[in-house]
Design a protein around this motif. Structure first.
Motif, PDB file in Angstrom:
ATOM      1  N   THR A   1       1.013  -1.146  -0.053  1.00 36.10           N
ATOM      2  CA  THR A   1      -0.041   0.050   0.046  1.00 36.10           C
ATOM      3  C   THR A   1       1.005   1.500   0.013  1.00 36.10           C
ATOM      4  N   ASN A   2       2.157   1.078  -0.002  1.00 34.61           N
ATOM      5  CA  ASN A   2       3.127   2.439   0.145  1.00 34.61           C
ATOM      6  C   ASN A   2       3.368   2.825  -1.330  1.00 34.61           C
ATOM      7  N   THR A   3       2.078   3.164  -2.048  1.00 34.58           N
ATOM      8  CA  THR A   3       2.463   4.047  -3.211  1.00 34.58           C
ATOM      9  C   THR A   3       1.445   4.911  -3.336  1.00 34.58           C
ATOM     10  N   PRO A   4       1.930   6.091  -4.110  1.00 33.59           N
ATOM     11  CA  PRO A   4       1.216   7.297  -3.914  1.00 33.59           C
ATOM     12  C   PRO A   4      -0.385   7.329  -4.295  1.00 33.59           C
ATOM     13  N   SER A   5      -0.849   6.377  -4.932  1.00 34.72           N
ATOM     14  CA  SER A   5      -2.183   6.541  -5.060  1.00 34.72           C
ATOM     15  C   SER A   5      -2.882   5.975  -4.117  1.00 34.72           C
ATOM     16  N   ILE A   6      -2.463   4.752  -3.330  1.00 30.54           N
ATOM     17  CA  ILE A   6      -3.069   4.387  -2.137  1.00 30.54           C
ATOM     18  C   ILE A   6      -2.636   5.092  -0.930  1.00 30.54           C
ATOM     19  N   ILE A   7      -1.482   5.656  -0.865  1.00 29.74           N
ATOM     20  CA  ILE A   7      -1.129   6.512   0.468  1.00 29.74           C
ATOM     21  C   ILE A   7      -2.302   7.588   0.350  1.00 29.74           C
ATOM     22  N   GLU A   8      -2.504   8.290  -0.770  1.00 31.27           N
ATOM     23  CA  GLU A   8      -3.401   9.453  -0.910  1.00 31.27           C
ATOM     24  C   GLU A   8      -4.955   8.991  -0.121  1.00 31.27           C
TER      25      GLU A   8
ATOM     26  N   HIS B   1       8.676  11.067  -0.934  1.00 33.32           N
ATOM     27  CA  HIS B   1       7.365  10.715  -1.581  1.00 33.32           C
ATOM     28  C   HIS B   1       6.038  10.867  -0.848  1.00 33.32           C
ATOM     29  N   SER B   2       6.450  10.351   0.538  1.00 33.26           N
ATOM     30  CA  SER B   2       5.319  10.368   1.511  1.00 33.26           C
ATOM     31  C   SER B   2       4.910  11.761   1.919  1.00 33.26           C
ATOM     32  N   ARG B   3       5.987  12.600   2.041  1.00 35.90           N
ATOM     33  CA  ARG B   3       5.510  13.887   2.619  1.00 35.90           C
ATOM     34  C   ARG B   3       4.846  14.398   1.414  1.00 35.90           C
ATOM     35  N   THR B   4       5.087  14.324   0.123  1.00 34.48           N
ATOM     36  CA  THR B   4       4.436  15.071  -0.879  1.00 34.48           C
ATOM     37  C   THR B   4       2.992  14.719  -0.932  1.00 34.48           C
ATOM     38  N   VAL B   5       2.828  13.469  -0.542  1.00 31.06           N
ATOM     39  CA  VAL B   5       1.101  13.077  -0.965  1.00 31.06           C
ATOM     40  C   VAL B   5       0.313  13.445   0.360  1.00 31.06           C
TER      41      VAL B   5
END
Ligand code: HDL
Ligand code: ZN
Length: 420
Positions: free
Chosen positions: A332-339, A372-376
């Motif tokens: 689940t550590n992908t931009p679409s799912i983190i969002e 990457h996570s901070r961006t989302v």
């Protein structure tokens, strides 16, 4: 009714939120990194980055060589094959590939020249201590929680020998073999002087509690953790459930330590991929509901592997204050799912959760996993503060800073201190 907020007011608020999210140091509460005292267990550098099991799995989709042949190659050869398949023959658009490029760029390396030997040369010139500092600074990290297993022969020796700890590496006590492979673990614990006997008994439970107490103290563990299969049940008439009920949870309660449960992993769906061979299935979260309800004085942290479970997990967290949900784990550590997860968590549990952990296995990865996570996360939070602004509630810089510090480790620390 929308208050007449100007676009520039909203833009200025968004900017402020993004800056705070970018600048606020974070407690990384779950990684597979190690204090440098553990020597080779701490992975770092380009060849470890390229042979990360996420990239191994993605590379095999292009390889036609037998799995066994790949595993016979040395790490440099494996890295070269992965670099060729995922970065040269195809653009590195996957999250794990893009992460390598983000990391190299942040370290000041021009990956766009595609010159892997030059990149390798640069890493060979770094010292581990200086490199740790650089990675921690670039990632904006306050502390790195290790995954520490007394069942790992290499790691156990280092703990028994003792070492001066680097201040920013904290510990979590990982107990998968105890919960999931009791017969073999009981034999090993007997050898280590914990009289578990053959059958589960009061004596065995006492020995397990002593084992946990000794290792939690030795490691100064911040929490205890276990990953679980998607069909894990509690209560249940089996050793796993009895050990939780009679030993692990009483110990955690008396020690004030959270138990982190990580359900949904199906180990070795493709054994030929080795560490890259684990899969995911939707979890039956009834066990977690039962644990939170039956042990109100225990603290449970949870991250669940399947995307399909996330909404249900948020609702469980609304029902049980002794449940803290954290991270966008693994698949689940992908931009679409983190969002998606960060939106539903914020909308359902406000700020009483921990949006991310890196799960980094290679030191350098903390750079990209947090960038990457901070961006989302920043984009989601900016939307939420703008939504408030539009209905007349403007959050001050101090309030936003406070909120983000909570999300980036403060609320988990509060949860760890809490007693219910
Ligand atoms: O069980 C776990 O803690 C997982 O995170 C596994 O270590 C997995 O291999 C992993 O590294 N996921 O990111
Ligand atoms: Zn992990």
């Amino acid at each position: 009714m929308h208050f007449n907020i100007t676009d520039s007011h909203e833009a200025e608020l968004r900017e402020r939120v993004l800056d705070i999210v970018d600048e606020t140091p974070v407690d990384d509460i779950h990684t597979h990194l190690y204090d440098p005292a553990f020597g080779p267990l701490l992975l770092w550098g380009i060849d470890d980055l390229l042979t990360y099991h996420y990239l191994v799995a993605e590379s095999f989709r292009y390889f036609d060589l037998p799995y066994a042949d790949f595993w016979k190659f040395d790490k440099t050869t494996q890295a070269n094959l992965i670099w060729d398949a995922l970065f040269l023959q195809h653009s590195p658009v996957s999250e794990a590939c893009r992460g390598v490029i983000t990391t190299l760029h942040a370290l000041g390396l021009e990956a766009k020249h595609r010159d892997l030997p030059a990149i390798r040369k640069w890493f060979a010139e770094q010292s581990i201590d200086g490199h740790i500092q650089k990675c921690i600074e670039l990632a904006g990290i306050k502390s790195i929680c290790m995954t520490n297993s007394p069942f790992d022969d290499l790691e156990r020796q280092v703990w028994h020998k003792g070492f001066d700890r680097e201040p920013w590496f904290t510990s979590a006590l990982r107990i998968d073999p105890l919960i999931l492979d009791w017969p073999r673990t009981a034999r090993r614990m007997n050898e280590w002087g914990y009289p578990t006997g053959e059958e589960l008994s009061i004596g065995a439970f006492d020995a397990v509690k002593k084992f946990l107490a000794d290792w939690a103290e030795r490691m100064d563990a911040k929490y205890v953790m276990v990953s679980l299969p998607p069909d894990f049940e509690f209560p249940a008439n089996n050793e796993s459930a009895e050990l939780l009920d009679q030993a692990v949870l009483p110990f955690c309660r008396d020690a004030g330590l959270p138990l982190a449960v990580m359900p949904g992993v199906v180990r070795q769906v493709n054994p030929q991929l080795l560490l890259a061979g684990d899969g995911v299935e939707r979890t039956n979260l009834t066990f977690l509901k039962n644990l939170c309800a039956a042990f109100p004085q225990n603290k449970f942290a949870a991250t669940v592997l399947a995307r399909e479970n996330q909404h249900e997990l948020c609702v469980l967290a609304r029902k049980f204050r002794n449940l803290h949900i954290f991270g966008c784990w693994w698949f689940t550590n992908t931009p679409s799912i983190i969002e998606e997860m960060t939106r539903e968590r914020t909308e359902l549990v406000g700020l009483s959760y921990t949006p991310q952990h890196s799960d980094a296995r290679v030191l350098d990865q903390i750079i990209y996993k947090w960038q990457h996570s901070r961006t989302v996360i920043g984009d989601v939070l900016a939307d939420k503060y703008v939504d408030l602004l539009r209905v007349g509630w403007e959050c001050s810089e101090e309030e936003i800073q406070r909120d983000v510090e909570g999300l980036f480790g403060g609320d988990f620390a509060r949860f760890c201190r809490a007693s219910f």
